[in-house]
Design a protein around this motif. Sequence first.
Motif, PDB file in Angstrom:
ATOM      1  N   LEU A 146       0.787  -1.190  -0.015  1.00  0.00           N
ATOM      2  CA  LEU A 146      -0.038   0.098  -0.083  1.00  0.00           C
ATOM      3  C   LEU A 146       0.952   1.439  -0.084  1.00  0.00           C
ATOM      4  O   LEU A 146       0.568   2.241  -0.650  1.00  0.00           O
ATOM      5  CB  LEU A 146      -0.987  -0.137   1.186  1.00  0.00           C
ATOM      6  CG  LEU A 146      -1.945   1.075   1.268  1.00  0.00           C
ATOM      7  CD1 LEU A 146      -2.897   1.053   0.194  1.00  0.00           C
ATOM      8  CD2 LEU A 146      -2.708   1.200   2.786  1.00  0.00           C
ATOM      9  N   LEU A 147       1.814   1.183   0.795  1.00  0.00           N
ATOM     10  CA  LEU A 147       2.873   2.289   0.803  1.00  0.00           C
ATOM     11  C   LEU A 147       4.351   1.814   0.275  1.00  0.00           C
ATOM     12  O   LEU A 147       4.664   0.758   0.809  1.00  0.00           O
ATOM     13  CB  LEU A 147       2.987   2.830   2.314  1.00  0.00           C
ATOM     14  CG  LEU A 147       1.919   3.292   3.098  1.00  0.00           C
ATOM     15  CD1 LEU A 147       2.263   3.560   4.530  1.00  0.00           C
ATOM     16  CD2 LEU A 147       1.340   4.430   2.419  1.00  0.00           C
ATOM     17  N   VAL A 148       4.587   2.552  -0.773  1.00  0.00           N
ATOM     18  CA  VAL A 148       6.188   2.254  -1.424  1.00  0.00           C
ATOM     19  C   VAL A 148       6.993   2.038  -0.406  1.00  0.00           C
ATOM     20  O   VAL A 148       7.425   2.719   0.616  1.00  0.00           O
ATOM     21  CB  VAL A 148       6.376   3.108  -2.477  1.00  0.00           C
ATOM     22  CG1 VAL A 148       7.743   2.983  -3.014  1.00  0.00           C
ATOM     23  CG2 VAL A 148       5.254   3.344  -3.590  1.00  0.00           C
ATOM     24  N   ASP A 149       7.686   0.931  -0.529  1.00  0.00           N
ATOM     25  CA  ASP A 149       8.888   0.245   0.486  1.00  0.00           C
ATOM     26  C   ASP A 149      10.033   0.297  -0.145  1.00  0.00           C
ATOM     27  O   ASP A 149      10.268  -0.733  -1.196  1.00  0.00           O
ATOM     28  CB  ASP A 149       8.459  -1.029   1.276  1.00  0.00           C
ATOM     29  CG  ASP A 149       9.187  -1.463   2.221  1.00  0.00           C
ATOM     30  OD1 ASP A 149      10.480  -0.923   2.197  1.00  0.00           O
ATOM     31  OD2 ASP A 149       8.962  -2.341   3.006  1.00  0.00           O
ATOM     32  N   ALA A 150      10.826   1.234   0.174  1.00  0.00           N
ATOM     33  CA  ALA A 150      12.365   1.107  -0.522  1.00  0.00           C
ATOM     34  C   ALA A 150      13.089  -0.099  -0.084  1.00  0.00           C
ATOM     35  O   ALA A 150      13.900  -0.604  -1.259  1.00  0.00           O
ATOM     36  CB  ALA A 150      13.091   2.576  -0.162  1.00  0.00           C
ATOM     37  N   ASP A 151      13.051  -0.594   1.077  1.00  0.00           N
ATOM     38  CA  ASP A 151      13.681  -1.707   1.224  1.00  0.00           C
ATOM     39  C   ASP A 151      13.184  -2.886   0.465  1.00  0.00           C
ATOM     40  O   ASP A 151      13.806  -3.934  -0.024  1.00  0.00           O
ATOM     41  CB  ASP A 151      13.658  -2.050   2.708  1.00  0.00           C
ATOM     42  CG  ASP A 151      14.332  -1.135   3.703  1.00  0.00           C
ATOM     43  OD1 ASP A 151      15.400  -0.422   3.224  1.00  0.00           O
ATOM     44  OD2 ASP A 151      14.067  -0.957   4.865  1.00  0.00           O
ATOM     45  N   TYR A 152      11.815  -2.822   0.345  1.00  0.00           N
ATOM     46  CA  TYR A 152      11.328  -4.016  -0.586  1.00  0.00           C
ATOM     47  C   TYR A 152      11.746  -3.849  -2.025  1.00  0.00           C
ATOM     48  O   TYR A 152      12.126  -4.997  -2.710  1.00  0.00           O
ATOM     49  CB  TYR A 152       9.819  -4.138  -0.214  1.00  0.00           C
ATOM     50  CG  TYR A 152       9.231  -5.292  -0.656  1.00  0.00           C
ATOM     51  CD1 TYR A 152       9.519  -6.528  -0.309  1.00  0.00           C
ATOM     52  CD2 TYR A 152       8.071  -5.505  -1.903  1.00  0.00           C
ATOM     53  CE1 TYR A 152       8.781  -7.599  -0.569  1.00  0.00           C
ATOM     54  CE2 TYR A 152       7.631  -6.485  -2.484  1.00  0.00           C
ATOM     55  CZ  TYR A 152       7.696  -7.598  -1.755  1.00  0.00           C
ATOM     56  OH  TYR A 152       7.122  -8.738  -2.101  1.00  0.00           O
ATOM     57  N   ILE A 153      11.800  -2.722  -2.558  1.00  0.00           N
ATOM     58  CA  ILE A 153      12.090  -2.552  -3.948  1.00  0.00           C
ATOM     59  C   ILE A 153      13.806  -2.865  -4.145  1.00  0.00           C
ATOM     60  O   ILE A 153      14.051  -3.551  -5.095  1.00  0.00           O
ATOM     61  CB  ILE A 153      12.068  -1.206  -4.315  1.00  0.00           C
ATOM     62  CG1 ILE A 153      10.459  -0.728  -4.236  1.00  0.00           C
ATOM     63  CG2 ILE A 153      12.709  -0.957  -5.693  1.00  0.00           C
ATOM     64  CD1 ILE A 153      10.245   0.685  -4.430  1.00  0.00           C
ATOM     65  N   ALA A 154      14.522  -2.942  -2.854  1.00  0.00           N
ATOM     66  CA  ALA A 154      15.675  -3.101  -3.239  1.00  0.00           C
ATOM     67  C   ALA A 154      16.195  -4.641  -3.286  1.00  0.00           C
ATOM     68  O   ALA A 154      17.140  -4.973  -3.683  1.00  0.00           O
ATOM     69  CB  ALA A 154      16.565  -2.914  -1.729  1.00  0.00           C
ATOM     70  N   LYS A 155      15.228  -5.521  -3.068  1.00  0.00           N
ATOM     71  CA  LYS A 155      15.297  -6.886  -3.615  1.00  0.00           C
ATOM     72  C   LYS A 155      15.654  -7.299  -5.243  1.00  0.00           C
ATOM     73  O   LYS A 155      16.290  -8.065  -5.238  1.00  0.00           O
ATOM     74  CB  LYS A 155      13.878  -7.647  -3.299  1.00  0.00           C
ATOM     75  CG  LYS A 155      13.712  -8.216  -1.972  1.00  0.00           C
ATOM     76  CD  LYS A 155      12.229  -9.056  -2.011  1.00  0.00           C
ATOM     77  CE  LYS A 155      12.558 -10.098  -2.382  1.00  0.00           C
ATOM     78  NZ  LYS A 155      11.200 -10.936  -2.273  1.00  0.00           N
ATOM     79  N   SER A 156      15.128  -6.068  -5.691  1.00  0.00           N
ATOM     80  CA  SER A 156      15.465  -6.240  -7.258  1.00  0.00           C
ATOM     81  C   SER A 156      16.958  -5.910  -7.546  1.00  0.00           C
ATOM     82  O   SER A 156      17.403  -6.220  -8.730  1.00  0.00           O
ATOM     83  CB  SER A 156      14.642  -5.235  -7.940  1.00  0.00           C
ATOM     84  OG  SER A 156      13.171  -5.505  -7.602  1.00  0.00           O
ATOM     85  N   ASP A 157      17.564  -5.492  -6.740  1.00  0.00           N
ATOM     86  CA  ASP A 157      19.080  -5.042  -6.872  1.00  0.00           C
ATOM     87  C   ASP A 157      19.966  -6.406  -6.851  1.00  0.00           C
ATOM     88  O   ASP A 157      21.379  -6.335  -7.378  1.00  0.00           O
ATOM     89  CB  ASP A 157      19.744  -4.122  -5.685  1.00  0.00           C
ATOM     90  CG  ASP A 157      18.968  -2.682  -6.061  1.00  0.00           C
ATOM     91  OD1 ASP A 157      18.480  -2.414  -7.011  1.00  0.00           O
ATOM     92  OD2 ASP A 157      18.925  -1.947  -4.935  1.00  0.00           O
ATOM     93  N   ASN A 158      19.425  -7.555  -6.299  1.00  0.00           N
ATOM     94  CA  ASN A 158      20.169  -8.627  -6.432  1.00  0.00           C
ATOM     95  C   ASN A 158      19.958  -9.421  -7.747  1.00  0.00           C
ATOM     96  O   ASN A 158      18.594  -9.819  -8.009  1.00  0.00           O
ATOM     97  CB  ASN A 158      19.471  -9.594  -5.253  1.00  0.00           C
ATOM     98  CG  ASN A 158      20.051 -10.910  -5.311  1.00  0.00           C
ATOM     99  OD1 ASN A 158      20.821 -11.442  -6.221  1.00  0.00           O
ATOM    100  ND2 ASN A 158      19.854 -11.717  -4.246  1.00  0.00           N
ATOM    101  N   PRO A 159      20.937  -9.310  -8.633  1.00  0.00           N
ATOM    102  CA  PRO A 159      20.783  -9.821 -10.088  1.00  0.00           C
ATOM    103  C   PRO A 159      20.283 -11.202 -10.189  1.00  0.00           C
ATOM    104  O   PRO A 159      19.550 -11.726 -11.146  1.00  0.00           O
ATOM    105  CB  PRO A 159      21.958  -9.479 -10.755  1.00  0.00           C
ATOM    106  CG  PRO A 159      23.204  -9.593  -9.564  1.00  0.00           C
ATOM    107  CD  PRO A 159      22.137  -8.956  -8.528  1.00  0.00           C
ATOM    108  N   LYS A 160      20.819 -12.228  -9.352  1.00  0.00           N
ATOM    109  CA  LYS A 160      20.219 -13.392  -9.345  1.00  0.00           C
ATOM    110  C   LYS A 160      18.772 -13.791  -9.114  1.00  0.00           C
ATOM    111  O   LYS A 160      18.091 -14.294 -10.002  1.00  0.00           O
ATOM    112  CB  LYS A 160      21.233 -14.405  -8.426  1.00  0.00           C
ATOM    113  CG  LYS A 160      20.754 -15.730  -8.384  1.00  0.00           C
ATOM    114  CD  LYS A 160      21.747 -16.698  -7.285  1.00  0.00           C
ATOM    115  CE  LYS A 160      21.260 -18.242  -7.584  1.00  0.00           C
ATOM    116  NZ  LYS A 160      21.854 -19.041  -6.482  1.00  0.00           N
ATOM    117  N   TRP A 161      18.259 -13.027  -7.856  1.00  0.00           N
ATOM    118  CA  TRP A 161      16.864 -13.138  -7.701  1.00  0.00           C
ATOM    119  C   TRP A 161      16.238 -12.530  -8.845  1.00  0.00           C
ATOM    120  O   TRP A 161      15.271 -13.025  -9.306  1.00  0.00           O
ATOM    121  CB  TRP A 161      16.586 -12.147  -6.414  1.00  0.00           C
ATOM    122  CG  TRP A 161      15.388 -12.326  -6.251  1.00  0.00           C
ATOM    123  CD1 TRP A 161      14.518 -13.461  -5.296  1.00  0.00           C
ATOM    124  CD2 TRP A 161      14.145 -11.569  -6.427  1.00  0.00           C
ATOM    125  NE1 TRP A 161      13.171 -13.155  -5.213  1.00  0.00           N
ATOM    126  CE2 TRP A 161      12.995 -11.858  -5.927  1.00  0.00           C
ATOM    127  CE3 TRP A 161      14.233 -10.252  -7.100  1.00  0.00           C
ATOM    128  CZ2 TRP A 161      11.723 -11.141  -6.048  1.00  0.00           C
ATOM    129  CZ3 TRP A 161      12.983  -9.571  -7.048  1.00  0.00           C
ATOM    130  CH2 TRP A 161      11.907  -9.918  -6.438  1.00  0.00           C
TER     131      TRP A 161
END
Length: 321
Positions: free
Chosen positions: A207-222
């Motif tokens: 509901l509220l944009v979560d920068a820490d959650y978006i940071a998951k995408s910085d892991n290229p393998k994931w």
Amino acid sequence: MAPIYPAFDANKTGQLQVSPVHSIYWEECGLSSGVPIVYLHGGPGGGIEPSDRQYFDPSHYRSILFDQRGSGQSTPHASLEDNTTWHLVSDIEKLREHLGIEKWIVFGGSWGSTLALAYSEKHPDRCLGLILRGIFTLQREELEWFYQKGANFLFPDYFDAYQAVIPEEERGDMMQAYYKRLTGDNEEEKLKCAGAWSRWETATSKLLVDADYIAKSDNPKWALAFARIECHYFVNGGWMPDGQLLNEAHKIKHLPIVIIQGRYDVVCPAKTSWELYKAMGGEANTNVEYKIIGDVGHSAHEKAIEEALVDAAEKFKSIKQ
């Protein structure tokens, strides 16, 4: 509303060879003699996390979690070969047989709800009940809402970043344009697109944009497994006729089922969960409970959703093996 259980370790882990190509990682947690419950992760391509165990009381449930083909610790990583909805349904059965389980509760959110429906509609006799969240039935209209036009009205800034990696002349079919790049030979472009695809989904999941959650995408393998496998499934319509999971929902309406839906879920809007509820008989079917959670979006990691999922698992303690 009950909080998630404190963190605990798996009792057993293993790799199950499900095809000449694929081996899936699995883990078993909780009470070895407890009521079996299988956790189906999202994506497809997302993989499991240790926190996924915490919905299930370890003193009651024998919980089984696994990484679907190409995801997490399953091998080969991010592989699309022999990777379809029906291969995954077959893998669930192979894992059930491997672990000596006769019947189990099926628990899945987002893509996990898709897979839970596909599995249970094919094997209703193996299911004790279902706990479903953020319903996604892989209809074309659901995919176009999120990846083409609809969700961009609510998150135009993040959609611009998702769109920016695709040339303007190819933006009429974003999923196909991404698929060409995610399956291409240009490794730099592949990783750039995987990151952009994954950031779009993680940015819109709460509901509220979560920068820490978006940071998951910085892991290229994931991000690579997540984006490649999702896109592969979506451009192929899940290898099923459009609307199949809703049309065959009558096959499981006799089972105890809890549907949990975030009111402001942008990734998997409430329309689909409402259609599923009605396809199972709606209010006339007392086996099915439909719960709208009013102050959340899509993610299972929002507190009110976590609590609703734990409550559903607590309610299902009355189910006998």
